[in-house]
Design an enzyme around this catalytic site. Structure first.
Site, PDB file in Angstrom:
ATOM      1  N   ARG A 138      47.749  46.313  45.972  1.00 28.79           N
ATOM      2  CA  ARG A 138      47.953  45.451  45.346  1.00 28.79           C
ATOM      3  C   ARG A 138      48.196  44.629  44.259  1.00 28.79           C
ATOM      4  NH1 ARG A 138      49.671  42.525  50.713  1.00 28.79           N
ATOM      5  NH2 ARG A 138      47.697  41.588  50.246  1.00 28.79           N
ATOM      6  N   ARG A 140      46.740  41.770  42.749  1.00 30.28           N
ATOM      7  CA  ARG A 140      46.842  40.431  42.272  1.00 30.28           C
ATOM      8  C   ARG A 140      46.438  40.803  41.472  1.00 30.28           C
ATOM      9  NH1 ARG A 140      50.214  39.348  47.722  1.00 30.28           N
ATOM     10  NH2 ARG A 140      48.485  38.297  48.094  1.00 30.28           N
ATOM     11  N   ARG A 151      38.863  36.948  52.823  1.00 29.87           N
ATOM     12  CA  ARG A 151      40.599  36.756  53.938  1.00 29.87           C
ATOM     13  C   ARG A 151      40.708  37.548  54.722  1.00 29.87           C
ATOM     14  NH1 ARG A 151      43.754  37.644  48.753  1.00 29.87           N
ATOM     15  NH2 ARG A 151      44.241  35.452  48.028  1.00 29.87           N
TER      16      ARG A 151
HETATM   17  P1  AMP Z   1      49.158  34.682  51.228  1.00 29.00           P
HETATM   18  O1  AMP Z   1      50.015  35.728  50.145  1.00 29.00           O
HETATM   19  O2  AMP Z   1      49.966  34.463  52.665  1.00 29.00           O
HETATM   20  O3  AMP Z   1      48.403  36.279  51.701  1.00 29.00           O
HETATM   21  O4  AMP Z   1      48.563  33.402  50.712  1.00 29.00           O
HETATM   22  C1  AMP Z   1      47.696  33.520  49.681  1.00 29.00           C
HETATM   23  C2  AMP Z   1      47.243  32.318  50.638  1.00 29.00           C
HETATM   24  O5  AMP Z   1      47.908  31.055  50.242  1.00 29.00           O
HETATM   25  C3  AMP Z   1      46.244  31.878  51.168  1.00 29.00           C
HETATM   26  O6  AMP Z   1      44.854  33.312  50.850  1.00 29.00           O
HETATM   27  C4  AMP Z   1      45.356  30.574  51.537  1.00 29.00           C
HETATM   28  O7  AMP Z   1      44.913  30.592  50.771  1.00 29.00           O
HETATM   29  C5  AMP Z   1      47.160  29.949  50.917  1.00 29.00           C
HETATM   30  N1  AMP Z   1      47.696  29.834  52.464  1.00 29.00           N
HETATM   31  C6  AMP Z   1      48.980  30.885  52.264  1.00 29.00           C
HETATM   32  N2  AMP Z   1      49.218  30.306  53.661  1.00 29.00           N
HETATM   33  C7  AMP Z   1      48.660  29.177  54.051  1.00 29.00           C
HETATM   34  C8  AMP Z   1      48.547  28.988  55.640  1.00 29.00           C
HETATM   35  N3  AMP Z   1      49.413  28.498  56.283  1.00 29.00           N
HETATM   36  N4  AMP Z   1      47.408  28.129  55.563  1.00 29.00           N
HETATM   37  C9  AMP Z   1      46.397  27.735  54.679  1.00 29.00           C
HETATM   38  N5  AMP Z   1      46.332  28.614  53.633  1.00 29.00           N
HETATM   39  C10 AMP Z   1      47.086  29.299  53.301  1.00 29.00           C
END
Ligand code: AMP
Length: 193
Positions: A138, A140, A151
């Protein structure tokens, strides 16, 4: 039962659960379109806040870049505000929230406050190797190899306990995330019917 209160959310309060790279973002979008409800990605909301240079964005940027989780209180505000918007009234597909047990309790509380509850939690899973490959593909800005591994580690430690939690509530639907986007979409539809 007040007029329209139950009709407001006809079995479409859905959560997508799965490790980074499982394809849940793509699948949440597809299902949201099919059901006519918004796919709500908290990660996307935070990335927009970072891009827009908002106060929230400044607070979360470093945390996101490290692969760690933003704190539960901040996320509670973000998700509560989003679920209060009119387009979420008929349902939603949440992608990336909840990610911790306290977040799951916050979500239950928000919905209970409106006389509602979750209808199903879709767990999309795939083998670890596949996840790392996909997440790296991906590319990003915040998807560097170490961050991807961090992650995954955070997912196993903080988010995976939600699988048992939702299983206990009888809400969990497991879906195999391997295969084409269409194949996985069909499995999801089958699982939530
Ligand atoms: P994602 O696109 O869902 O992988 O989110 C990217 C990043 O945003 C994550 O690695 C977290 O740092 C933050 N993040 C998104 N959703 C949450 C959540 N529900 N709780 C805590 N951090 C979040």
């Amino acid at each position: 039962m007040g007029a329209g209160s139950d009709a407001a959310r006809p079995g479409r309060n859905l959560v997508f659960l799965g490790p980074p790279g499982s394809g849940k973002g793509t699948q949440a979008e597809i299902l949201g379109k099919k059901l006519g409800v918004p796919a709500i990605s908290t990660g996307e909301m935070l990335r927009e806040a970072v891009a827009g240079g908002t106060e929230l964005g400044k607070k979360v940027e470093g945390i996101m870049n490290s692969g760690a989780l933003v704190d539960d209180d901040t996320m509670a505000e973000v998700v509560r505000e989003r679920l209060e918007r009119p387009d979420s009234r008929r349902g939603f597909v949440l992608d990336g929230y909840p990610r911790t047990l306290p977040q799951a309790e916050t979500l239950a509380g928000i919905l209970a406050g409106e006389g509602h509850a979750l209808d199903a939690v879709v767990l999309i899973d795939a083998p670890e190797e596949e996840l790392v490959d996909r997440a790296l593909a991906r590319r990003r800005a915040d998807d560097k190899a170490e961050v991807v591994r961090e992650r995954l580690r955070v997912y196993r430690q903080k988010t995976e306990p939600l699988v048992g939690y939702y299983e206990g509530l009888g809400l969990l639907r497991r879906v195999d995330g391997l295969g084409s986007i269409d194949a996985v979409s069909s499995r999801i539809l089958g699982a939530i019917e």
